[in-house]
Design a protein around this motif. Structure first.
Motif, short mmCIF file in Angstrom:
data_model
loop_
_atom_site.label_atom_id
_atom_site.label_comp_id
_atom_site.label_asym_id
_atom_site.label_seq_id
_atom_site.Cartn_x
_atom_site.Cartn_y
_atom_site.Cartn_z
N THR A 1 3.58 -13.19 -1.64
CA THR A 1 4.23 -12.98 -2.93
C THR A 1 5.04 -11.69 -2.84
N ARG A 2 5.66 -11.31 -3.94
CA ARG A 2 6.40 -10.04 -3.94
C ARG A 2 5.42 -8.88 -3.79
N SER A 3 5.88 -7.80 -3.21
CA SER A 3 5.01 -6.65 -2.98
C SER A 3 4.43 -6.11 -4.27
N ILE B 1 2.59 -2.61 -11.00
CA ILE B 1 2.51 -3.09 -9.62
C ILE B 1 1.10 -3.66 -9.42
N VAL B 2 1.05 -4.92 -9.01
CA VAL B 2 -0.24 -5.57 -8.76
C VAL B 2 -0.79 -5.08 -7.43
N THR B 3 -2.08 -4.79 -7.41
CA THR B 3 -2.70 -4.21 -6.22
C THR B 3 -3.91 -5.05 -5.79
N THR B 4 -4.39 -4.77 -4.59
CA THR B 4 -5.59 -5.43 -4.09
C THR B 4 -6.80 -4.68 -4.65
N GLY B 5 -7.14 -5.02 -5.88
CA GLY B 5 -8.22 -4.35 -6.58
C GLY B 5 -7.78 -3.02 -7.20
N SER C 1 1.77 -7.67 0.45
CA SER C 1 1.66 -8.26 -0.89
C SER C 1 0.19 -8.45 -1.25
N PRO C 2 -0.11 -8.53 -2.54
CA PRO C 2 -1.47 -8.87 -2.95
C PRO C 2 -1.74 -10.35 -2.71
#
Length: 396
Positions: free
Chosen positions: A64-66, A93-97, A268-269
């Motif tokens: 997905t988008r970064s 900004i979506v993050t990994t947790g 990306s997440p």
């Protein structure tokens, strides 16, 4: 033999997870272990989130988008607006947790050797994130006698130096369950504006407040747009810890531009987790209403039973699902290990989190534990009874 880095040597072990090998030995000895040590809710994840993944129509599991998918970020922005936080998708900004969001925040605002002031006790992994980022934590100690309320403003002012870049809070708090009042947020806002600092708020437990109290976000505070950074996550809100989806939120364009570079570096997440998390945003309010009633009952049961134990002092949480208990012992690390290795009541024992790991000040919190009330009331009553009987026979 090659040597590992100094940073690797300095990384702290998790006080929440370091006792796992002893718990595994207890399992092998056929003991039942009540887990009071980790904030893994036993509440079911929303079915619509699970169904969204089960019923996907993807043919390629692509990047997905970064910054996270655009539809998901737009829905997050809508969620915030419903909670009186006026942000747009570009502020997210979506993050990994939430963990990655904290790393992005520290990396974006502080250089090696810079300082971040944190009221302690605080979420134990802040120590690890700071070490990984080369940042020094400067603690302001809040006390169980004051129910872990915000320390006086003078205590913050005394610690601010040219190296200070931010103040970091968790609201509601892990490990204390403390809920910052609107007045306390305003005090912090004035400090960071006066000294040109960032205010980072870990708000992952926003929904979980009790006693008719309301959460007040730092991005509800007027005039704080350039100073405020929110850390958030789906882990606790929707009982989706394994999704590993969080986000960093700020209206400061330079902060978000820097955070975006960190996001691009990890590409990306995860795609499926975003699909589940986007669907979770449709969870009805009734889900939270029921969860909050359940947690409040658990909190009340836990505190009542703990206060019946001679020599135990406990903070009264107003949010999240944790409390700190001070025990009549010298070292809770040794006590926690003993509980798993040597003690049981009819084949049952408990696993707690020693609280010293939630401080950065040496020697503080040695006689305290963190308890997560993520078990049902019957199990909590059993667990506290085990703790009571253990304290009656334990010798430091």
């Amino acid at each position: 033999m090659p040597a590992i880095s100094q940073k690797g040597q300095n990384m702290p072990s998790s006080p929440i997870r370091k006792l796992v090998p002893f718990a595994e030995k207890a399992y092998k000895a056929n003991k039942t272990v009540f887990h009071l040590n980790i904030g893994q809710p036993d509440i079911k994840s929303p079915q619509l989130a699970m169904d969204a993944v089960a019923n996907h129509n993807l043919e390629i599991l692509a990047y997905t988008r970064s910054e996270g998918s655009e539809p998901y970020r737009a829905k997050i922005a809508d969620y915030y607006k419903r909670n009186h936080i006026m942000v747009e998708a570009d502020n997210i900004i979506v993050t990994t947790g939430g963990s990655e969001a904290l790393l992005f925040a520290m990396g974006s605002v502080a250089d090696t050797g810079d300082e971040i002031i944190i009221p302690e006790p605080f979420y134990a992994n802040y120590n690890g994130f700071a070490t990984a980022s080369g940042v020094n934590i400067v603690p302001v100690i809040s006390k169980i006698e004051d129910n872990f309320a915000l320390p006086p403003i003078q205590e913050f002012e005394k610690l601010i130096t040219p190296k200070t870049k931010a103040i970091l809070i968790c609201n509601p708090g892990n490990p204390t369950g403390y809920l910052y009042s609107k007045e306390e947020i305003k005090i912090l806002a004035e400090i960071v504006k006066k000294h040109d600092l960032f205010l980072i708020a870990d708000e992952v437990y926003r929904e979980f407040t009790y006693d008719n109290l309301k959460h007040y976000s730092i991005l509800e505070e007027e005039g704080l747009d350039q100073n405020a950074i929110i850390i958030d996550s789906v882990s606790k809100r929707y009982s989706m810890c394994g999704a590993r989806i969080g986000c960093i939120v700020s209206k400061n364009k330079e902060v978000m531009s820097a955070a975006m570079k960190f996001a691009q570096a990890r590409l990306s997440p995860p795609t499926f987790a975003q699909i589940a998390s986007e669907a979770a945003l449709n969870t009805p309010q009734s889900y939270f209403d029921e969860v909050i009633v359940e947690y409040k009952e658990r909190r009340d049961t836990l505190i009542e039973k703990l206060e019946e134990i001679p020599g135990v002092q406990v903070g009264h949480p107003k949010g999240a699902f944790y409390c700190i208990a001070q025990l009549p012992i010298k070292n809770s690390d040794a006590f926690a290990q003993w509980l798993l290795e040597e003690f049981d009541v009819d084949g049952e024992t408990i696993m707690v989190a020693p609280a010293a790991g939630f401080y950065s000040s040496p020697g503080v919190g040695l006689n305290q534990i963190r308890i997560a009330y993520v078990l049902n009331k019957e199990s909590l009553i059993k667990a506290v009874n085990i703790l009571k009987k253990a304290l009656e026979v334990y010798k430091d």
